[in-house]
Scaffold this motif. Sequence first.
Motif, PDB file in Angstrom:
ATOM      1  N   LYS A 284      65.499 -40.114   4.858  1.00  0.00           N
ATOM      2  CA  LYS A 284      64.232 -40.414   4.196  1.00  0.00           C
ATOM      3  C   LYS A 284      63.636 -41.723   4.711  1.00  0.00           C
ATOM      4  O   LYS A 284      64.349 -42.553   5.271  1.00  0.00           O
ATOM      5  N   VAL A 285      62.366 -41.868   4.495  1.00  0.00           N
ATOM      6  CA  VAL A 285      61.706 -43.102   4.936  1.00  0.00           C
ATOM      7  C   VAL A 285      61.005 -43.776   3.763  1.00  0.00           C
ATOM      8  O   VAL A 285      60.719 -43.152   2.735  1.00  0.00           O
ATOM      9  N   LEU A 286      60.742 -45.044   3.984  1.00  0.00           N
ATOM     10  CA  LEU A 286      60.109 -45.890   2.974  1.00  0.00           C
ATOM     11  C   LEU A 286      58.673 -46.165   3.407  1.00  0.00           C
ATOM     12  O   LEU A 286      58.430 -46.440   4.578  1.00  0.00           O
TER      13      LEU A 286
ATOM     14  N   ALA B 203      47.993 -53.877   4.937  1.00  0.00           N
ATOM     15  CA  ALA B 203      48.954 -53.296   5.880  1.00  0.00           C
ATOM     16  C   ALA B 203      49.837 -52.263   5.212  1.00  0.00           C
ATOM     17  O   ALA B 203      50.120 -52.319   4.012  1.00  0.00           O
ATOM     18  N   ALA B 204      50.275 -51.298   6.046  1.00  0.00           N
ATOM     19  CA  ALA B 204      51.221 -50.276   5.584  1.00  0.00           C
ATOM     20  C   ALA B 204      52.180 -49.994   6.731  1.00  0.00           C
ATOM     21  O   ALA B 204      51.823 -50.110   7.902  1.00  0.00           O
ATOM     22  N   ALA B 205      53.428 -49.669   6.385  1.00  0.00           N
ATOM     23  CA  ALA B 205      54.419 -49.341   7.421  1.00  0.00           C
ATOM     24  C   ALA B 205      55.370 -48.285   6.888  1.00  0.00           C
ATOM     25  O   ALA B 205      55.580 -48.165   5.679  1.00  0.00           O
ATOM     26  N   LEU B 206      55.917 -47.503   7.826  1.00  0.00           N
ATOM     27  CA  LEU B 206      56.948 -46.509   7.497  1.00  0.00           C
ATOM     28  C   LEU B 206      58.238 -47.006   8.135  1.00  0.00           C
ATOM     29  O   LEU B 206      58.256 -47.314   9.335  1.00  0.00           O
ATOM     30  N   ILE B 207      59.270 -47.103   7.331  1.00  0.00           N
ATOM     31  CA  ILE B 207      60.525 -47.716   7.807  1.00  0.00           C
ATOM     32  C   ILE B 207      61.696 -46.811   7.413  1.00  0.00           C
ATOM     33  O   ILE B 207      61.779 -46.388   6.249  1.00  0.00           O
ATOM     34  N   ASP B 208      62.586 -46.532   8.373  1.00  0.00           N
ATOM     35  CA  ASP B 208      63.723 -45.665   8.018  1.00  0.00           C
ATOM     36  C   ASP B 208      64.861 -46.486   7.405  1.00  0.00           C
ATOM     37  O   ASP B 208      64.789 -47.719   7.342  1.00  0.00           O
TER      38      ASP B 208
ATOM     39  N   LEU C  82      58.965 -47.196  11.977  1.00  0.00           N
ATOM     40  CA  LEU C  82      58.486 -45.983  12.652  1.00  0.00           C
ATOM     41  C   LEU C  82      56.999 -46.069  12.964  1.00  0.00           C
ATOM     42  O   LEU C  82      56.530 -45.517  13.953  1.00  0.00           O
ATOM     43  N   ALA C  83      56.264 -46.749  12.105  1.00  0.00           N
ATOM     44  CA  ALA C  83      54.812 -46.901  12.324  1.00  0.00           C
ATOM     45  C   ALA C  83      54.319 -48.040  11.459  1.00  0.00           C
ATOM     46  O   ALA C  83      54.875 -48.299  10.386  1.00  0.00           O
TER      47      ALA C  83
ATOM     48  N   ALA D  17      49.065 -45.110   8.940  1.00  0.00           N
ATOM     49  CA  ALA D  17      50.497 -45.368   9.195  1.00  0.00           C
ATOM     50  C   ALA D  17      51.303 -44.074   9.046  1.00  0.00           C
ATOM     51  O   ALA D  17      52.179 -43.772   9.864  1.00  0.00           O
ATOM     52  N   LEU D  18      50.973 -43.296   8.022  1.00  0.00           N
ATOM     53  CA  LEU D  18      51.682 -42.018   7.812  1.00  0.00           C
ATOM     54  C   LEU D  18      51.476 -41.086   9.008  1.00  0.00           C
ATOM     55  O   LEU D  18      52.426 -40.502   9.536  1.00  0.00           O
ATOM     56  N   LYS D  19      50.214 -40.975   9.459  1.00  0.00           N
ATOM     57  CA  LYS D  19      49.899 -40.090  10.603  1.00  0.00           C
ATOM     58  C   LYS D  19      50.639 -40.536  11.850  1.00  0.00           C
ATOM     59  O   LYS D  19      51.223 -39.722  12.571  1.00  0.00           O
ATOM     60  N   GLN D  20      50.597 -41.852  12.125  1.00  0.00           N
ATOM     61  CA  GLN D  20      51.302 -42.389  13.310  1.00  0.00           C
ATOM     62  C   GLN D  20      52.782 -42.057  13.290  1.00  0.00           C
ATOM     63  O   GLN D  20      53.398 -41.814  14.319  1.00  0.00           O
ATOM     64  N   SER D  21      53.368 -42.064  12.104  1.00  0.00           N
ATOM     65  CA  SER D  21      54.827 -41.859  11.993  1.00  0.00           C
ATOM     66  C   SER D  21      55.196 -40.381  12.091  1.00  0.00           C
ATOM     67  O   SER D  21      56.356 -40.047  12.296  1.00  0.00           O
ATOM     68  N   GLY D  22      54.190 -39.508  11.920  1.00  0.00           N
ATOM     69  CA  GLY D  22      54.473 -38.068  11.929  1.00  0.00           C
ATOM     70  C   GLY D  22      55.180 -37.629  10.655  1.00  0.00           C
ATOM     71  O   GLY D  22      55.687 -36.501  10.575  1.00  0.00           O
TER      72      GLY D  22
END
Length: 345
Positions: free
Chosen positions: A4-6, A17-22, A28-29, A65-70
């Motif tokens: 899962k990611v955060l 800012a927003a980021a996706l982090i495993d 991730l983005a 950010a969500l789109k970039q991370s897939g």
Amino acid sequence: MDNKVLLAIESTCDETAAALIDSSGNVLAECVATQEAFHEKFAGVVPEIAARAHLERILPVIDSALKQSGKSPADLCAIAVATYPGLPGSLIVGLAAAKALALAWNKPIVGINHIQAHIYACGLDASEPIYPCVGFIVSGGHTSLYRCDDPMGWDYLGGTIDDAAGEAFDKVAVMLGLPFPGGPALSKLAAQGDPRSIRFPRPLIDDPKRLDFSFSGLKTAVRYRIAGSSSPTAEHRTLDEIERADIAAGFEQAVIDCLIAKAILALKKTNLKRLCVGGGVAANSQFRMQLAQACQAQGVTLVIAKPQWCTDNAAMGALAWEKIHRGQFDSLHLDVQPGLVRPKG
Ligand code: KG4
Ligand code: ZN
């Protein structure tokens, strides 16, 4: 949790800012929308404008950010948001977005401390663990030293009693006719000057008991120097390019000397052997270089976040994983704590 990611959200000041982090802390983005253009004509961040800009940008930034991370909302294990310290209106927008998405997507929410997150950012691409360390935040809003025994440790050691270092850079930049934010422009001008030509005061530097900073008198000293008289309200003289660059260099060196002296004193007082530095001013190349030399001379390891993670960003929201791994989630009653820069108690 492992696959899962955060989703981390940051809106404490003027960066949305927003980021996706495993779960291993891999970013991730990330997406950051700066507001510099909105605040430029006021030569400083205007809280009301910042909050409104966050409101317009927060969902597009998260979406990007969500789109970039897939990834999709179904992949998320939690939503993290910085809830303190920061500008009240700015914090509220980030928290409201986090709560709304947590409800809509049925995800838990995790509130994080923006100061601890700045320090945590130093470890994101470091080759070894960064704790325990002295954490040093030098930004437009903060200049403070903490003893950090672990990611959520933050014993306040000292800090500015008036302006933050970045704020002083921004104000002096205005005096020198430079654009906002002043730090980068002033440092570019300083590179053409002689830092020894004008010796500005270094407040509190010789006080071995205090780990505090004061930049307001230094700012006034620059103003007197520009006015060329003992009255700060006197009409400014027209400075020639050499004197302008020398003032910038002399001011920059005075700030750097204060920052380095107190950071080294904090290391000595705590007996810690690692210094982790974050915040926008940590992007200053003279500061980085001279601090590296001072740390080397003291046998101390220096870890500075990479420039994009020195300034406000959401990747540092990776700190939330430390809480998630401990099962520390927050409820939807979570609130902002704008002024909290010292631990309670
Ligand atoms: O951490 P940050 O993005 O925002 C907060 O204040 O939280 O820091 C922005 C501050 C501004 O005051 C800016 O002038 C300063 O960091 N800054 C610099 C440099 N780059 C940014 N100050 C000195 N030299 C720089 N190269
Ligand atoms: Zn910050």
